[in-house]
Scaffold this motif. Structure first.
Motif, PDB file in Angstrom:
ATOM      1  N   THR A   1      15.895  -1.771  -7.177  1.00  9.02           N
ATOM      2  CA  THR A   1      15.258  -2.879  -7.878  1.00  9.02           C
ATOM      3  C   THR A   1      13.810  -2.965  -7.420  1.00  9.02           C
ATOM      4  O   THR A   1      13.542  -2.999  -6.210  1.00  9.02           O
ATOM      5  N   ILE A   2      12.903  -2.971  -8.370  1.00  8.64           N
ATOM      6  CA  ILE A   2      11.483  -3.251  -8.133  1.00  8.64           C
ATOM      7  C   ILE A   2      11.124  -4.297  -9.174  1.00  8.64           C
ATOM      8  O   ILE A   2      11.189  -4.028 -10.371  1.00  8.64           O
ATOM      9  N   ASP A   3      10.770  -5.488  -8.717  1.00  5.28           N
ATOM     10  CA  ASP A   3      10.513  -6.595  -9.652  1.00  5.28           C
ATOM     11  C   ASP A   3       9.169  -7.243  -9.341  1.00  5.28           C
ATOM     12  O   ASP A   3       9.005  -7.796  -8.258  1.00  5.28           O
ATOM     13  N   PRO A   4       8.201  -7.142 -10.240  1.00  2.00           N
ATOM     14  CA  PRO A   4       8.237  -6.476 -11.533  1.00  2.00           C
ATOM     15  C   PRO A   4       8.055  -4.963 -11.377  1.00  2.00           C
ATOM     16  O   PRO A   4       7.385  -4.506 -10.461  1.00  2.00           O
ATOM     17  N   PHE A   5       8.673  -4.221 -12.293  1.00  2.00           N
ATOM     18  CA  PHE A   5       8.575  -2.761 -12.308  1.00  2.00           C
ATOM     19  C   PHE A   5       7.667  -2.331 -13.442  1.00  2.00           C
ATOM     20  O   PHE A   5       7.826  -2.766 -14.575  1.00  2.00           O
ATOM     21  N   GLU A   6       6.704  -1.481 -13.120  1.00  2.00           N
ATOM     22  CA  GLU A   6       5.805  -0.910 -14.123  1.00  2.00           C
ATOM     23  C   GLU A   6       5.811   0.612 -13.949  1.00  2.00           C
ATOM     24  O   GLU A   6       5.314   1.112 -12.946  1.00  2.00           O
ATOM     25  N   PRO A   7       6.380   1.350 -14.893  1.00  2.00           N
ATOM     26  CA  PRO A   7       6.443   2.814 -14.767  1.00  2.00           C
ATOM     27  C   PRO A   7       5.094   3.462 -14.483  1.00  2.00           C
ATOM     28  O   PRO A   7       5.033   4.489 -13.801  1.00  2.00           O
ATOM     29  N   SER A   8       4.002   2.874 -14.944  1.00  2.00           N
ATOM     30  CA  SER A   8       2.668   3.449 -14.716  1.00  2.00           C
ATOM     31  C   SER A   8       2.271   3.426 -13.241  1.00  2.00           C
ATOM     32  O   SER A   8       1.335   4.112 -12.845  1.00  2.00           O
ATOM     33  N   ARG A   9       2.981   2.674 -12.408  1.00  2.00           N
ATOM     34  CA  ARG A   9       2.672   2.577 -10.984  1.00  2.00           C
ATOM     35  C   ARG A   9       3.390   3.658 -10.164  1.00  2.00           C
ATOM     36  O   ARG A   9       3.220   3.731  -8.956  1.00  2.00           O
ATOM     37  N   LEU A  10       4.186   4.497 -10.842  1.00  2.00           N
ATOM     38  CA  LEU A  10       4.854   5.600 -10.148  1.00  2.00           C
ATOM     39  C   LEU A  10       3.861   6.721  -9.883  1.00  2.00           C
ATOM     40  O   LEU A  10       3.023   7.039 -10.720  1.00  2.00           O
ATOM     41  N   SER A  11       3.970   7.321  -8.706  1.00  2.00           N
ATOM     42  CA  SER A  11       3.192   8.512  -8.378  1.00  2.00           C
ATOM     43  C   SER A  11       4.196   9.618  -8.051  1.00  2.00           C
ATOM     44  O   SER A  11       5.402   9.397  -8.138  1.00  2.00           O
ATOM     45  N   PRO A  12       3.757  10.824  -7.695  1.00  2.00           N
ATOM     46  CA  PRO A  12       4.718  11.920  -7.516  1.00  2.00           C
ATOM     47  C   PRO A  12       5.869  11.637  -6.542  1.00  2.00           C
ATOM     48  O   PRO A  12       6.974  12.113  -6.743  1.00  2.00           O
ATOM     49  N   ASN A  13       5.628  10.831  -5.482  1.00  2.00           N
ATOM     50  CA  ASN A  13       6.676  10.567  -4.500  1.00  2.00           C
ATOM     51  C   ASN A  13       6.731   9.111  -4.065  1.00  2.00           C
ATOM     52  O   ASN A  13       7.279   8.809  -2.998  1.00  2.00           O
ATOM     53  N   ALA A  14       6.180   8.193  -4.869  1.00  2.00           N
ATOM     54  CA  ALA A  14       6.113   6.806  -4.410  1.00  2.00           C
ATOM     55  C   ALA A  14       5.887   5.855  -5.581  1.00  2.00           C
ATOM     56  O   ALA A  14       5.662   6.272  -6.719  1.00  2.00           O
TER      57      ALA A  14
ATOM     58  N   ARG B   1     -14.233  -3.971   8.658  1.00  2.00           N
ATOM     59  CA  ARG B   1     -15.469  -4.654   8.281  1.00  2.00           C
ATOM     60  C   ARG B   1     -15.100  -5.718   7.273  1.00  2.00           C
ATOM     61  O   ARG B   1     -14.010  -5.706   6.717  1.00  2.00           O
ATOM     62  N   ALA B   2     -16.005  -6.617   6.998  1.00  2.00           N
ATOM     63  CA  ALA B   2     -15.748  -7.617   5.969  1.00  2.00           C
ATOM     64  C   ALA B   2     -15.497  -6.893   4.644  1.00  2.00           C
ATOM     65  O   ALA B   2     -16.247  -5.997   4.269  1.00  2.00           O
ATOM     66  N   VAL B   3     -14.416  -7.263   3.967  1.00  2.00           N
ATOM     67  CA  VAL B   3     -14.065  -6.609   2.712  1.00  2.00           C
ATOM     68  C   VAL B   3     -13.354  -7.611   1.801  1.00  2.00           C
ATOM     69  O   VAL B   3     -12.508  -8.368   2.249  1.00  2.00           O
ATOM     70  N   ARG B   4     -13.745  -7.629   0.543  1.00  2.00           N
ATOM     71  CA  ARG B   4     -13.145  -8.545  -0.433  1.00  2.00           C
ATOM     72  C   ARG B   4     -11.896  -7.901  -1.030  1.00  2.00           C
ATOM     73  O   ARG B   4     -11.928  -6.758  -1.470  1.00  2.00           O
ATOM     74  N   VAL B   5     -10.802  -8.660  -1.035  1.00  2.00           N
ATOM     75  CA  VAL B   5      -9.550  -8.211  -1.652  1.00  2.00           C
ATOM     76  C   VAL B   5      -9.175  -9.179  -2.766  1.00  2.00           C
ATOM     77  O   VAL B   5      -9.652 -10.315  -2.809  1.00  2.00           O
ATOM     78  N   TYR B   6      -8.315  -8.695  -3.664  1.00  2.00           N
ATOM     79  CA  TYR B   6      -7.962  -9.462  -4.855  1.00  2.00           C
ATOM     80  C   TYR B   6      -6.448  -9.522  -5.021  1.00  2.00           C
ATOM     81  O   TYR B   6      -5.754  -8.535  -4.727  1.00  2.00           O
ATOM     82  N   PRO B   7      -5.939 -10.639  -5.520  1.00  2.00           N
ATOM     83  CA  PRO B   7      -4.499 -10.693  -5.769  1.00  2.00           C
ATOM     84  C   PRO B   7      -4.108  -9.665  -6.830  1.00  2.00           C
ATOM     85  O   PRO B   7      -4.829  -9.455  -7.802  1.00  2.00           O
ATOM     86  N   GLY B   8      -3.008  -8.978  -6.590  1.00  2.00           N
ATOM     87  CA  GLY B   8      -2.529  -7.994  -7.555  1.00  2.00           C
ATOM     88  C   GLY B   8      -3.163  -6.627  -7.450  1.00  2.00           C
ATOM     89  O   GLY B   8      -2.814  -5.722  -8.208  1.00  2.00           O
ATOM     90  N   MET B   9      -4.100  -6.432  -6.502  1.00  2.00           N
ATOM     91  CA  MET B   9      -4.710  -5.112  -6.366  1.00  2.00           C
ATOM     92  C   MET B   9      -3.728  -4.145  -5.714  1.00  2.00           C
ATOM     93  O   MET B   9      -2.892  -4.549  -4.913  1.00  2.00           O
ATOM     94  N   THR B  10      -3.802  -2.867  -6.067  1.00  2.00           N
ATOM     95  CA  THR B  10      -2.983  -1.856  -5.420  1.00  2.00           C
ATOM     96  C   THR B  10      -3.348  -1.836  -3.947  1.00  2.00           C
ATOM     97  O   THR B  10      -4.517  -1.804  -3.581  1.00  2.00           O
ATOM     98  N   PHE B  11      -2.316  -1.875  -3.102  1.00  2.00           N
ATOM     99  CA  PHE B  11      -2.554  -2.001  -1.669  1.00  2.00           C
ATOM    100  C   PHE B  11      -1.815  -0.945  -0.857  1.00  2.00           C
ATOM    101  O   PHE B  11      -2.028  -0.819   0.333  1.00  2.00           O
ATOM    102  N   GLY B  12      -0.892  -0.201  -1.496  1.00  2.00           N
ATOM    103  CA  GLY B  12      -0.170   0.806  -0.738  1.00  2.00           C
ATOM    104  C   GLY B  12       0.881   1.518  -1.555  1.00  2.00           C
ATOM    105  O   GLY B  12       0.942   1.381  -2.777  1.00  2.00           O
ATOM    106  N   LYS B  13       1.708   2.278  -0.849  1.00  2.00           N
ATOM    107  CA  LYS B  13       2.746   3.087  -1.472  1.00  2.00           C
ATOM    108  C   LYS B  13       4.096   2.741  -0.858  1.00  2.00           C
ATOM    109  O   LYS B  13       4.208   2.515   0.339  1.00  2.00           O
TER     110      LYS B  13
END
Length: 178
Positions: A18-31, A126-138
């Motif tokens: 289960t991945i909720d929400p699941f978006e097939p476009s977020r699949l990569s070769p092994n993650a 260092r100081a860095v701006r992040v955003y909700p919903g941004m890709t953050f890992g695998k």
């Protein structure tokens, strides 16, 4: 054995992951590319393993939030994930790492049967701006070998987690467990 992107998609379709929400476009070769949720906890002051961590909760605005060096942030994944069949490994990725963001270094294992919105440990070089919903890992899924023992059937301290959890090591220290 790590599942390929197509194997993850097939396991999602079969109800084994289960991945909720699941978006097939977020699949990569092994993650699967997971995203940062919309809330952070900023850890206050000095930390003590024998005491609950004080935090200030911050909603991430659409315009972003600037992470500061020297501060420990606890975040949460946008996605909830689970599988009774596969273990999970959550990692940061090169994209966030190239911005000097270290994420989830200490506890990447998601046990079989643990339905979780992952608590993230986040630090910035260092100081860095992040955003909700941004890709953050695998997130990778690993085939387990041996008799399954679901995390939900154990008296695990984080089994009921559905958001940002602070360390509960103080419970062991106060309880006298080694």
């Amino acid at each position: 054995m790590i599942l390929t992107g197509p194997a993850i998609a097939a396991a999602v379709a079969a109800g084994e992951i289960t991945i909720d929400p699941f978006e097939p476009s977020r699949l990569s070769p092994n993650a699967y590319d997971w995203r940062l949720g919309c809330t952070l906890r900023v850890c206050d002051g000095d930390l003590d393993a024998a005491a609950p961590t004080g935090c200030t909760e911050v909603a991430l605005p659409a315009a972003g939030f600037v992470l500061q060096p020297g501060v420990l942030y606890l975040g949460v994944t946008h996605e909830t994930t689970s599988s009774e069949r596969f273990a999970q490994m959550l990692n940061g990725d090169r994209t966030a790492g190239s911005l000097g963001i270290w994420v989830h270094v200490s506890a990447p294992l998601g046990h079989q049967g643990h339905a979780i919105r992952w608590t993230l440990e986040i630090r910035a070089a260092r100081a860095v701006r992040v955003y909700p919903g941004m890709t953050f890992g695998k997130l990778v899924f690993i085939a387990a070998h041996g008799s399954p023992d679901s995390y939900q059937h154990q008296a695990a301290k984080y089994a009921a987690s559905d958001g940002i959890d602070v360390s509960r090591l103080y419970e062991e220290i106060r309880g006298g467990r080694p």
